[in-house]
Design a protein around this motif. Structure first.
Motif, mmCIF file in Angstrom:
data_model
loop_
_atom_site.group_PDB
_atom_site.id
_atom_site.type_symbol
_atom_site.label_atom_id
_atom_site.label_comp_id
_atom_site.label_asym_id
_atom_site.label_seq_id
_atom_site.Cartn_x
_atom_site.Cartn_y
_atom_site.Cartn_z
ATOM 1 N N GLN A 127 -52.733 -45.697 -9.231
ATOM 2 C CA GLN A 127 -51.594 -46.196 -9.991
ATOM 3 C C GLN A 127 -50.288 -45.595 -9.488
ATOM 4 O O GLN A 127 -49.263 -46.280 -9.420
ATOM 5 C CB GLN A 127 -51.793 -45.882 -11.476
ATOM 6 N N HIS A 128 -50.363 -44.327 -9.122
ATOM 7 C CA HIS A 128 -49.153 -43.675 -8.607
ATOM 8 C C HIS A 128 -48.715 -44.316 -7.285
ATOM 9 O O HIS A 128 -47.523 -44.582 -7.083
ATOM 10 C CB HIS A 128 -49.428 -42.184 -8.429
ATOM 11 N N ARG A 129 -49.695 -44.603 -6.423
ATOM 12 C CA ARG A 129 -49.346 -45.211 -5.132
ATOM 13 C C ARG A 129 -48.832 -46.639 -5.299
ATOM 14 O O ARG A 129 -47.886 -47.053 -4.616
ATOM 15 C CB ARG A 129 -50.568 -45.186 -4.211
ATOM 16 N N LYS A 174 -47.331 -47.824 -7.923
ATOM 17 C CA LYS A 174 -45.982 -47.711 -8.471
ATOM 18 C C LYS A 174 -44.978 -47.347 -7.374
ATOM 19 O O LYS A 174 -43.885 -47.933 -7.288
ATOM 20 C CB LYS A 174 -45.988 -46.657 -9.577
ATOM 21 N N ASN A 175 -45.349 -46.381 -6.504
ATOM 22 C CA ASN A 175 -44.442 -45.984 -5.421
ATOM 23 C C ASN A 175 -44.213 -47.130 -4.450
ATOM 24 O O ASN A 175 -43.077 -47.355 -3.981
ATOM 25 C CB ASN A 175 -45.007 -44.772 -4.678
ATOM 26 N N GLN A 234 -55.502 -42.290 -11.301
ATOM 27 C CA GLN A 234 -54.111 -41.844 -11.358
ATOM 28 C C GLN A 234 -53.450 -41.925 -9.984
ATOM 29 O O GLN A 234 -52.277 -42.305 -9.860
ATOM 30 C CB GLN A 234 -54.052 -40.420 -11.903
ATOM 31 N N GLU A 235 -54.234 -41.596 -8.941
ATOM 32 C CA GLU A 235 -53.685 -41.653 -7.592
ATOM 33 C C GLU A 235 -53.356 -43.099 -7.205
ATOM 34 O O GLU A 235 -52.288 -43.386 -6.634
ATOM 35 C CB GLU A 235 -54.692 -41.053 -6.611
ATOM 36 N N SER A 265 -49.071 -45.414 -16.866
ATOM 37 C CA SER A 265 -49.063 -43.970 -16.635
ATOM 38 C C SER A 265 -48.473 -43.205 -17.817
ATOM 39 O O SER A 265 -48.878 -42.085 -18.098
ATOM 40 C CB SER A 265 -48.259 -43.657 -15.364
ATOM 41 N N ARG A 266 -47.542 -43.844 -18.563
ATOM 42 C CA ARG A 266 -46.904 -43.158 -19.684
ATOM 43 C C ARG A 266 -47.688 -43.245 -20.991
ATOM 44 O O ARG A 266 -47.479 -42.455 -21.900
ATOM 45 C CB ARG A 266 -45.491 -43.709 -19.891
ATOM 46 N N TYR A 286 -47.269 -50.778 -14.389
ATOM 47 C CA TYR A 286 -47.916 -49.554 -13.902
ATOM 48 C C TYR A 286 -47.231 -48.304 -14.457
ATOM 49 O O TYR A 286 -47.883 -47.301 -14.750
ATOM 50 C CB TYR A 286 -47.904 -49.530 -12.376
ATOM 51 N N ASP A 287 -45.899 -48.392 -14.627
ATOM 52 C CA ASP A 287 -45.206 -47.273 -15.238
ATOM 53 C C ASP A 287 -45.646 -47.085 -16.683
ATOM 54 O O ASP A 287 -45.830 -45.958 -17.156
ATOM 55 C CB ASP A 287 -43.690 -47.521 -15.172
#
Length: 599
Positions: A410-412, A414-415, A407-408, A458-459, A454-455
């Motif tokens: 994918q979040h990075r 995406k950011n 999750q970290e 995560s969804r 990537y969004d």
């Protein structure tokens, strides 16, 4: 826990039930073997009955056929002799074959024909003649005489055979229904005549050899008291081992006799049963009979046997097998019950420990005791529960850590992609040339596709299978994003996308390919301000997927794509096979690629 056992049954009772269920195959095997023996015995006797009935039926048919053949042949031979004599009188009998066929004088031919038509064949039979072209040159029926019957049976068969015996069905012009007929024919090559004598088969019933039929009946034996017989519609035995010429009504009630005889004639063929009084007394015994109707004679030929002659040994086999099965079951149940009683208590302890573990208490252990095998089982169960407890804890911690790291990441990612998009937007505001603006917009759309993957990951994490996601929602959203970024052109969007699972990398490459193709289609009509058709189809074909994008311009023609090289590279990355087509009013880009192959 005690409440749970009372609802589901104790370990002891379950063990007994399991043993009883394990006994079922044995009981089924015994019962099945008995039933198979019964079926085989009954089938064997029925086969014997059918075989005897069929043999007798065929014998009667052969007797009739031989009688009819001999009679008709003699009639044809007489007719041929008459014709040959006429040829000799005219000096035409010794002509060479090269001069055949010859023609008789009309008066002579008419005299011959009238002579042949005057002869009787059976009760209603007659002579007729045909030529090799199928013309019936004489026949007692004036509607048939002179006509060509080469496409109608039996003339069609006669033209092939020319000589010999033939059975057929025929209806004269004055008859309502066709009947069984037979003919014998002989070819006279000097005149190109096929001379035939024909009559109805039923007229020759009285000339068959009944003595031969009765000898055959007396030779058929099935079991101790089985035999064959022939009976007519009046109930008189035409042939019977000991009741020849007698009426069957003397051996069964009149109403039963009428019922069984009506069934014989109504069904024509089959198996029936009735009670028959033995000739030696008044006792009535059940008989099984196989019967078959002989239409030419209006007779029934049948083969019968007494059921108790085969039922008695089969009943003995059934009783013996069932007795053995019962005794075996009693002995086995007693042995199982004793063994269960001695080990049931310890098995219940092991079961309770496993029940607590299955409920989530992996620290549960079973008390070790009882016979050596049970103690070993308890030790193994405890060892298993201990290892399971340790492994489960380690796996849970590892899975939790991996999930957090994923999750970290994918979040990075995406950011970072969002940051890149922001930088592109800032850069686009400071660019003056249109070419640079277009290049930045294309880059922006490509990175948007990656960010959307990537969004989407995560969804829709709960809906993923491994690292795969459903590409339908992603592509529909991405196509809408691409179209909205070209707000200067009106787009007619049609999506037909199957719910296919793609890996993350395949989703990115597929999205970039869709972006290039749709952008090219929209740009092809951007100058004129026309509306553009965007028809996208993603079809699941098993191991492969087919992606088709169709538009109403020639944007997909070979060499016309603005980013031709990039499209080729993306197609190669996903191992795709590309097919392009330009047609009147538009073009289509189609690519097939495997789903499971690494990009």
């Amino acid at each position: 826990m005690s409440q749970h056992r009372s609802k589901g049954g104790s370990i002891k009772s379950r063990f007994i039930v399991i043993v009883l269920f394990s006994l079922l195959p044995f009981l089924l095997a015994v019962g099945s073997s008995t039933y198979v023996v019964y079926l085989l015995s009954a089938d064997y006797l029925q086969t014997q009955m059918k075989s005897s009935t069929r043999t007798l039926h065929n014998l009667i048919g052969s007797l009739l056929r031989n009688s009819v053949r001999s009679y008709l042949r003699s009639k044809v031979e007489v007719g041929v002799d008459i014709v040959k004599e006429a040829l000799r009188e005219q000096g035409l009998a010794d002509l060479p074959e090269e001069e055949w066929p010859v023609s008789l004088p009309p008066e002579l031919e008419e005299r011959l024909v009238n002579s042949l038509l005057s002869f009787h064949v059976g009760e209603s039979g007659y002579y007729y003649g045909i030529r090799s072209d199928g013309t019936v040159f004489f026949h007692p029926d004036p509607k048939i005489a002179g006509s060509n019957q080469r496409e109608r049976e039996p003339v069609k068969e006669q033209l092939l055979l020319r000589n010999g015996y033939l059975e057929y069905r025929w209806r004269n012009s004055d008859e309502e229904e066709p009947k069984n007929k037979a003919l014998y024919m002989a070819y006279i090559p000097e005149l190109d005549w096929i001379l035939s004598a024909t009559s109805y088969r039923e007229e020759f019933v009285h000339i068959i050899d009944l003595a031969a039929l009765r000898r055959t009946i007396n030779s058929v034996l099935i079991g101790k008291g089985g035999y064959s017989y022939v009976i007519d519609r009046a109930g008189t035995f035409i042939a019977h081992p000991y009741l020849y010429g007698k009426d069957a009504r003397g051996y069964m009630p009149a109403d039963e006799f009428s019922s069984i005889l009506q069934r014989f004639y109504a069904e024509g063929e089959g198996i029936a049963s009735y009670y028959w009084r033995t000739p030696s007394g008044n006792k009535r015994r059940l008989k099984i009979v196989n019967f078959k109707y002989i239409p030419d004679f209006d007779w029934i030929v049948a083969t019968a046997f007494y059921w108790d002659e085969i039922g008695r040994p089969i009943h003995r086999i059934v009783f013996f097998n069932l007795l053995m099965a019962f005794l075996s079951s009693v002995v086995l149940f007693a042995l199982v019950y004793r063994a269960n009683t001695s080990i049931g208590r310890h098995l219940i302890r092991i079961s309770e420990a496993l029940e607590r573990a299955s409920a989530g208490d992996l620290s549960s252990r079973s008390a070790e005791g009882g016979p050596r095998e049970i103690r070993e089982l308890s030790k193994n169960v405890n060892r298993f529960l201990e290892e399971l407890e340790n492994k489960t804890g380690s796996l849970a911690a590892s899975l939790e850590e991996k999930e957090r790291l994923l999750q970290e990441i994918q979040h990075r990612v995406k950011n970072n992609l969002q940051m890149i998009l922001s930088l592109i937007n800032l850069q686009r505001n400071g660019v003056l040339t249109e070419e640079a603006v277009n290049a930045l917009e294309k880059t922006h759309r490509r990175i948007t596709g990656m960010a959307m993957v990537y969004d989407h990951l995560s969804r829709t994490r709960e809906q993923m299978i491994g690292d795969r996601l459903s590409v339908r929602n992603f592509l529909e959203e991405y196509i809408a994003q691409i179209v909205s970024s070209h707000n200067s052109v009106s787009c007619n969007v049609v999506n037909r996308i199957d719910a296919v699972m793609f890996s993350r990398d395949l989703s990115i490459y597929c999205g970039m390919l869709v972006n290039e193709l749709i952008s090219a289609a929209i740009d092809s009509k951007a100058i004129g301000g026309q509306s553009v058709l965007i028809d996208t189809e993603l079809c699941d074909e098993g191991e492969n997927v087919r992606l088709t994008i169709k538009t109403d311009s020639a944007a997909f023609a070979e060499g016309d794509l603005p980013e031709e090289e990039l499209v080729d590279v993306l197609s190669q990355q996903i191992h795709g096979t590309v097919h392009r087509e330009v047609f009147d009013g538009g073009s289509r880009f189609e690519i097939r690629f495997p789903v499971g192959k690494a990009v």
